[in-house]
Enzyme design. Sequence first.
Site, mmCIF file in Angstrom:
data_model
loop_
_atom_site.group_PDB
_atom_site.id
_atom_site.type_symbol
_atom_site.label_atom_id
_atom_site.label_comp_id
_atom_site.label_asym_id
_atom_site.label_seq_id
_atom_site.Cartn_x
_atom_site.Cartn_y
_atom_site.Cartn_z
ATOM 1 N N SER A 1 3.473 2.713 5.983
ATOM 2 C CA SER A 1 3.247 2.506 5.283
ATOM 3 C C SER A 1 3.314 0.335 5.815
ATOM 4 C CB SER A 1 3.696 2.378 3.766
ATOM 5 O OG SER A 1 2.297 1.517 2.612
ATOM 6 N N GLU B 1 -6.111 7.491 0.804
ATOM 7 C CA GLU B 1 -5.395 6.436 0.763
ATOM 8 C C GLU B 1 -4.786 5.725 -0.597
ATOM 9 O OE1 GLU B 1 -3.238 5.873 3.638
ATOM 10 O OE2 GLU B 1 -3.040 6.152 5.338
ATOM 11 N N HIS C 1 -2.432 8.697 0.292
ATOM 12 C CA HIS C 1 -1.113 7.404 0.947
ATOM 13 C C HIS C 1 0.110 8.091 0.401
ATOM 14 C CE1 HIS C 1 0.297 4.403 2.139
ATOM 15 N NE2 HIS C 1 1.041 3.807 1.260
#
Length: 539
Positions: free
Chosen positions: A222, A350, A446
């Site tokens: 990330s 995600e 995610h």
Amino acid sequence: MNGAVSVPPDPPDPSESREPSGPAPEARTAPEARTAPEVGAAPEVRTAAGAVRGSLEAGVAVFRGIPFAEAPVGELRFAAPRAAPGWDGVRPALSYGPPPPQGGHFGMEALCQGATDDWLTLNVWTPEPGPGAGLPVMVWIQGGAYTIGTSALPEYDGGRLARAGVVVVTFNYRVGLEGFGQFTGAPANRGLLDQIAALEWVRENIRAFGGAPDRVTVFGQSAGGGSVAALLAMPRAAGLFGRAVAQSVQGTFLSPELAADVATACAAELGLKPTVSDLRTVAPARLSAAGDTVGAALDRHARRWGVAAHRSLPVAPVVEGDTLPATPWQALAGGAARGIPLLVGHTRDEQRLFTVIDGLLGQVTPEQAATALRDFGPGPDGPRRYRAGCPAAGPDELYERVHSDRLFRMPSLHLAEARAAAGGRVHVYELTWRAPGLDGAFGACHGLDVPLVFGNLDRGQPAVLIGDQPSPEAAALSARMRAAWTAFATHGDPGWPAYDTGRRLVQLFDVRPAVTADPERTSRLIWQDHTFSPIALRP
């Protein structure tokens, strides 16, 4: 091909999938061949600043809370990091250092209450402390939207990775306005400069922990993946690492004008100007709270800040021409860091994590989908491209796909495309395994890759995604991903063919992993003409 995993000389047919070749994950590494630290002994290592005493945990020597830079307070507030001063005697390295000041997302600000200000510390896990081992080193950069984060989270424990025969390093860096606020009189991208300072500490000290300073791999997810991408583009990071892993690269980088406007808005909440002289004596908690206040009212800034306001991402690295001369995509396309092998990828779903958190799963309206396509698609033609490319998609799928693509999936894929087009080596993966938490509602969301890579499936946030009792399926997938990451750190080859702009071979991680061609072709074509430029300040 050099590596622990053999790959056939002839690549597979791009139209077909295949199981990855080579030995099983358990055969790729041999941690039992390492000489474990003496049972019961408290391991001691001498660094350049002084000696540290750690602990022995499941056969791995662990050292926590080692300062790699001086506390950035007082006259050093908002300054570039300065090397930590030395100490006499043996310093206990048994506890994580305090987290840096940060916003109130997910309750992270509670971790900072009562904490001391020596935030810039790191942690080391090693199966073989002492000079001479020459082990590969994996340096982790955590995510958190450049706004929150601490290396003390239980999911970042490096013990399982270290038992595969690598030295693992995690560290804190300044986040939010402390690390990325564009203040007059302060260097830009202080959070990235902290990361470079940690890597400089690794170069100077890791040999004493059994690591090889010329075998360093940076890996992050990330905002951590975005940081890895940024480091590839930063001249000051040259020579500090030889391999890079960028997971779910966050695609938000800011122009100096936008970053300055954000800083002005945050300082105004305190009745101050965005200068070091005005803000240096403001308590870090008050400054973080001012950032939270601006973040809670981003609608009034949406016209000027664009994507940065639409997704509450007003803090990010600034492409200001000095510390960060260009975006990672521009830099890699121009040949930057061409000699550094790159492993990059993303998860299939995600956005799903945030959709669940926001209570929108299965509830997205056509109007919300249309707004998302307009705000996050690749330009004015984005909505038409998505509807033409995904003619059967309903509001939920369109909403999730465009968010996933803009924020993580296409930034990651474009990084691979830029590296491959410039002649560099890159391997690409996609995690498609569906997390079992909430009856599978999270999908391959995610952050799911983090516990799988570290092997910490039953602690911290991962327990919500994977469940309190991880299944054999989850454990097997985690073992496979750990083996791939450590093989890449050791040999530069994760076990599947390199990516190129012709075949576009991608490793899919699922119950039955496979290498397939161009799995995200629909989104790739929608975004193929888009350039990930710094987000600009709109008039």
